[in-house]
Write a protein that holds these residues in place. Structure first.
Motif: not given
Ligand code: PBG
Length: 334
Positions: A189, A248, A271
């Motif tokens: 992420m 992410f 996302p």
């Protein structure tokens, strides 16, 4: 009038049919501050209701979150001064308690998703996310250290790694290091658009990780974190992180950067997360404590706004409170 928009707002049930956005507890990530030791639950003064936890007291806290449907946690270590050095070597040391705590949590709750912090600042005597040499943050030397931290965190059992350092090229470096060590399923992420913001204060208090004052130490993080004036540059950062293998992409902070969240969401098919940072949460807590705002109304409205702007995932210090409220109201925030 043929068209009356108020018709769709006339009752609770109709408003529910008309509602465009829902935010579930499992879309939230709860940031937790760790401390080495036992029996510690020490409140962060500038972020009331949030604590530095030792493992023994943290386990029941995580259990209660899981029961509420809050499944993801991002862990940050407070590191004793004796473990700090110029190059953050303790970040990947085998006796680093942060790694042990993560392993213990995963052993006890394999269903929890644990996200790490990949950056030098908790381990660095200069309080910077990268290595400081002659007054400058040295990018490529920092990358090698970040890669070592990343592999150590994957070994400890973290599900997703969170590079928060904003060095150039770190997503690719970390992805390659993980793949070379056969951690192909460990995700990344990326803190993609992380701004040099004034809203990180309570976090730096919690971890004692602010840039240290001294000769030849940059006093802020502006040579690596982004200028709050910029939006197009966020797309440039995102293009890089996307192509380097991020799973992410995050915008940080959240509320003052809703336009950036929206822009990223429109342009990328992975996302987008938003970090509702410590200072943003502290502002709301302070206003509510003064009786100026109603927490039970203002907090969910705030999180919903971040979600509506395009953040599929929100990292917020209010995650547990929101999950509790969700349960009490059975998801009915109308
Ligand atoms: C540092 C880091 C920071 C935050 C997360 N990781 C602070 C900083 O960049 O100085 C801030 C999070 C918050 O304020 O809640 N790598």
């Amino acid at each position: 009038m043929l068209i009356r928009t108020r018709r769709n707002r006339q009752s609770k049930a109709v408003r529910a049919l008309n509602r465009e956005t829902y935010l579930m507890p499992e879309q939230l990530v709860y940031p937790l501050f760790l401390m080495d030791g036992k029996g510690i639950k020490s409140e962060v003064p500038s972020l009331p209701g949030n604590y530095r936890w030792s493992l023994d007291l943290l386990l029941p806290e995580i259990e209660s979150c899981l029961e509420l449907g809050l499944k993801s946690f991002i862990l940050f270590p407070a590191v004793e001064a004796k473990y700090k050095d110029k190059t953050g070597t303790h970040g990947y040391a085998s006796d680093n308690y942060y790694l042990k705590v993560a392993s213990e949590i995963k052993k006890r709750f394999p269903e929890a998703c644990l996200i790490s912090d990949v950056a030098l600042d908790p381990y660095n005597i200069d309080g910077h996310d990268g290595v400081v040499r002659n007054g400058k943050i040295v990018n490529d030397e920092t990358l090698d250290i970040l890669a070592k931290m990343a592999v150590a965190q994957a070994e400890a059992g973290f599900d997703i790694l969170g590079p928060s350092d904003m060095m150039d090229g770190r997503i690719r470096k970390i992805r390659e290091a993980l793949d070379d060590s056969d951690f192909k399923d460990v995700g990344i992420m990326a803190y993609t658009a992380k701004y040099a913001s004034a809203f990180y204060g309570p976090f730096r208090d919690a971890l004692d990780s602010a840039p240290v004052e001294g000769k030849d130490i940059p006093k802020d993080k502006k040579t690596y974190q982004m200028d709050p004036a910029n939006k197009k540059e966020a797309l440039r950062e995102a293009m890089l992180d996307y192509n380097e293998g991020a799973d992410f992409m995050m915008v940080k902070p959240a509320l003052n950067y809703l336009d950036v969240i929206h822009l990223m969401e429109e342009n990328f098919d992975i996302p987008i997360a938003a970090y509702h940072v410590s200072g943003e949460c502290a502002m709301l807590i302070a206003a509510c404590r003064n009786g100026w705002l109603d927490f039970d109304k203002a907090m969910p409205e705030t999180l919903l706004s971040i979600h509506r702007a395009g953040a599929q995932i929100i990292l917020t210090y209010f995650a547990k409170k929101y999950a509790e409220m969700w349960r009490e109201r059975q998801g009915d925030f109308g």
